[in-house]
Motif scaffolding. Structure first.
Motif, PDB file in Angstrom:
ATOM      1  N   GLY A   1      46.322  50.998  31.823  1.00 39.39           N
ATOM      2  CA  GLY A   1      47.276  50.180  32.556  1.00 39.39           C
ATOM      3  C   GLY A   1      46.926  50.023  34.028  1.00 39.39           C
ATOM      4  N   GLN A   2      47.512  48.995  34.619  1.00 37.07           N
ATOM      5  CA  GLN A   2      47.334  48.750  36.051  1.00 37.07           C
ATOM      6  C   GLN A   2      48.157  49.724  36.896  1.00 37.07           C
ATOM      7  OE1 GLN A   2      45.201  46.378  37.382  1.00 37.07           O
ATOM      8  NE2 GLN A   2      44.536  46.322  35.255  1.00 37.07           N
ATOM      9  N   ARG A   3      49.288  50.149  36.338  1.00 36.71           N
ATOM     10  CA  ARG A   3      50.174  51.086  37.029  1.00 36.71           C
ATOM     11  C   ARG A   3      50.397  52.287  36.126  1.00 36.71           C
ATOM     12  NH1 ARG A   3      55.205  47.516  38.381  1.00 36.71           N
ATOM     13  NH2 ARG A   3      54.837  46.808  36.267  1.00 36.71           N
ATOM     14  N   VAL A   4      50.530  53.466  36.731  1.00 33.87           N
ATOM     15  CA  VAL A   4      50.674  54.695  35.961  1.00 33.87           C
ATOM     16  C   VAL A   4      51.913  55.446  36.421  1.00 33.87           C
ATOM     17  CG1 VAL A   4      49.599  56.884  35.300  1.00 33.87           C
ATOM     18  CG2 VAL A   4      48.166  54.872  35.721  1.00 33.87           C
ATOM     19  N   VAL A   5      52.672  55.905  35.443  1.00 33.75           N
ATOM     20  CA  VAL A   5      53.854  56.734  35.676  1.00 33.75           C
ATOM     21  C   VAL A   5      53.661  58.017  34.890  1.00 33.75           C
ATOM     22  CG1 VAL A   5      56.350  56.921  35.269  1.00 33.75           C
ATOM     23  CG2 VAL A   5      55.364  54.731  35.973  1.00 33.75           C
ATOM     24  N   THR A   6      54.035  59.149  35.470  1.00 32.52           N
ATOM     25  CA  THR A   6      54.011  60.400  34.717  1.00 32.52           C
ATOM     26  C   THR A   6      55.443  60.842  34.450  1.00 32.52           C
ATOM     27  OG1 THR A   6      53.946  61.807  36.692  1.00 32.52           O
ATOM     28  CG2 THR A   6      51.833  61.143  35.745  1.00 32.52           C
ATOM     29  N   LEU A   7      55.663  61.387  33.285  1.00 33.76           N
ATOM     30  CA  LEU A   7      56.966  61.939  32.903  1.00 33.76           C
ATOM     31  C   LEU A   7      56.744  63.293  32.255  1.00 33.76           C
ATOM     32  CD1 LEU A   7      58.688  58.844  31.210  1.00 33.76           C
ATOM     33  CD2 LEU A   7      59.132  59.756  33.495  1.00 33.76           C
ATOM     34  N   ASP A   8      57.766  64.127  32.296  1.00 33.84           N
ATOM     35  CA  ASP A   8      57.715  65.414  31.617  1.00 33.84           C
ATOM     36  C   ASP A   8      58.279  65.272  30.212  1.00 33.84           C
ATOM     37  OD1 ASP A   8      56.681  66.727  33.833  1.00 33.84           O
ATOM     38  OD2 ASP A   8      58.661  67.235  34.617  1.00 33.84           O
ATOM     39  N   ALA A   9      57.680  65.965  29.260  1.00 31.90           N
ATOM     40  CA  ALA A   9      58.132  65.894  27.869  1.00 31.90           C
ATOM     41  C   ALA A   9      59.495  66.532  27.666  1.00 31.90           C
ATOM     42  CB  ALA A   9      57.107  66.566  26.954  1.00 31.90           C
ATOM     43  N   ASP A  10      59.895  67.418  28.572  1.00 31.76           N
ATOM     44  CA  ASP A  10      61.185  68.106  28.418  1.00 31.76           C
ATOM     45  C   ASP A  10      62.354  67.306  28.974  1.00 31.76           C
ATOM     46  OD1 ASP A  10      60.892  68.356  31.162  1.00 31.76           O
ATOM     47  OD2 ASP A  10      60.810  70.541  31.163  1.00 31.76           O
ATOM     48  N   LEU A  11      62.106  66.052  29.318  1.00 33.90           N
ATOM     49  CA  LEU A  11      63.132  65.127  29.814  1.00 33.90           C
ATOM     50  C   LEU A  11      63.670  65.517  31.185  1.00 33.90           C
ATOM     51  CD1 LEU A  11      64.916  64.572  26.407  1.00 33.90           C
ATOM     52  CD2 LEU A  11      63.535  62.890  27.644  1.00 33.90           C
ATOM     53  N   GLN A  12      62.918  66.320  31.928  1.00 27.99           N
ATOM     54  CA  GLN A  12      63.312  66.661  33.300  1.00 27.99           C
ATOM     55  C   GLN A  12      63.415  65.390  34.133  1.00 27.99           C
ATOM     56  OE1 GLN A  12      60.886  69.664  35.098  1.00 27.99           O
ATOM     57  NE2 GLN A  12      61.836  69.451  37.078  1.00 27.99           N
ATOM     58  N   ASN A  13      62.506  64.461  33.861  1.00 26.37           N
ATOM     59  CA  ASN A  13      62.558  63.134  34.466  1.00 26.37           C
ATOM     60  C   ASN A  13      63.008  62.179  33.371  1.00 26.37           C
ATOM     61  OD1 ASN A  13      59.625  64.414  35.424  1.00 26.37           O
ATOM     62  ND2 ASN A  13      61.007  63.865  37.067  1.00 26.37           N
ATOM     63  N   PRO A  14      64.180  61.580  33.505  1.00 33.10           N
ATOM     64  CA  PRO A  14      64.660  60.689  32.433  1.00 33.10           C
ATOM     65  C   PRO A  14      63.744  59.480  32.244  1.00 33.10           C
ATOM     66  CG  PRO A  14      66.416  61.210  34.003  1.00 33.10           C
ATOM     67  CD  PRO A  14      65.133  61.713  34.590  1.00 33.10           C
ATOM     68  N   PRO A  15      63.383  59.181  31.009  1.00 30.42           N
ATOM     69  CA  PRO A  15      62.528  58.011  30.761  1.00 30.42           C
ATOM     70  C   PRO A  15      63.156  56.711  31.240  1.00 30.42           C
ATOM     71  CG  PRO A  15      62.916  59.239  28.721  1.00 30.42           C
ATOM     72  CD  PRO A  15      63.707  59.899  29.792  1.00 30.42           C
ATOM     73  N   GLU A  16      64.465  56.679  31.270  1.00 31.45           N
ATOM     74  CA  GLU A  16      65.172  55.469  31.714  1.00 31.45           C
ATOM     75  C   GLU A  16      64.921  55.166  33.193  1.00 31.45           C
ATOM     76  OE1 GLU A  16      67.088  57.279  28.180  1.00 31.45           O
ATOM     77  OE2 GLU A  16      66.585  58.104  30.144  1.00 31.45           O
ATOM     78  N   GLU A  17      64.388  56.136  33.932  1.00 33.07           N
ATOM     79  CA  GLU A  17      64.104  55.942  35.360  1.00 33.07           C
ATOM     80  C   GLU A  17      62.740  55.284  35.592  1.00 33.07           C
ATOM     81  OE1 GLU A  17      66.275  56.775  37.977  1.00 33.07           O
ATOM     82  OE2 GLU A  17      67.667  56.986  36.289  1.00 33.07           O
TER      83      GLU A  17
END
Length: 115
Positions: free
Chosen positions: A89-105
């Motif tokens: 991808g042109q842009r990259v986002v990292t998220l934690d699998a434990d939902l510490q960072n909500p995917p909706e964000e």
């Protein structure tokens, strides 16, 4: 295959308990963005069923799911770097699998990038 605009990198280590909820929330949140995306899961040597669950998710959504399985536990940062090495991808986002960072964000993060 359409080249993704967004890559989401998610390191995974012994997350079998949280993966079903992550899958249920992540894909609808990313589908709502209305842009091509990929999710790059990096299993960091999990000792539970995480790698098998990621493989099952890939079978369900091969259009948007990529899975990297590391040979051992190298730590979250190295798992993220392994994911970065494989994003398209042109842009990259990292998220934690434990939902510490909500995917909706993710949409909010991308909007900030666009500013």
């Amino acid at each position: 295959m359409t080249k993704p605009d967004v890559s989401v990198v998610i390191p995974v280590y012994n997350e079998e308990a949280s993966l079903p909820t992550l899958f249920a929330r992540l894909y609808p949140a990313l589908d709502a963005l209305k842009t091509p995306y990929e999710v790059v899961f990096v299993d960091d040597g999990s000792g539970d069923r995480s790698a098998a669950m990621l493989a099952d998710q890939h079978a369900k959504r091969p259009d948007a799911t990529r899975v990297i399985v590391l040979s051992g536990n190298f730590g979250q940062h190295r798992a993220i770097l392994a994911g970065f090495a494989h994003v398209r991808g042109q842009r990259v986002v990292t998220l934690d699998a434990d939902l510490q960072n909500p995917p909706e964000e993710a949409g909010k993060l991308l909007a900030k990038m666009d500013e």
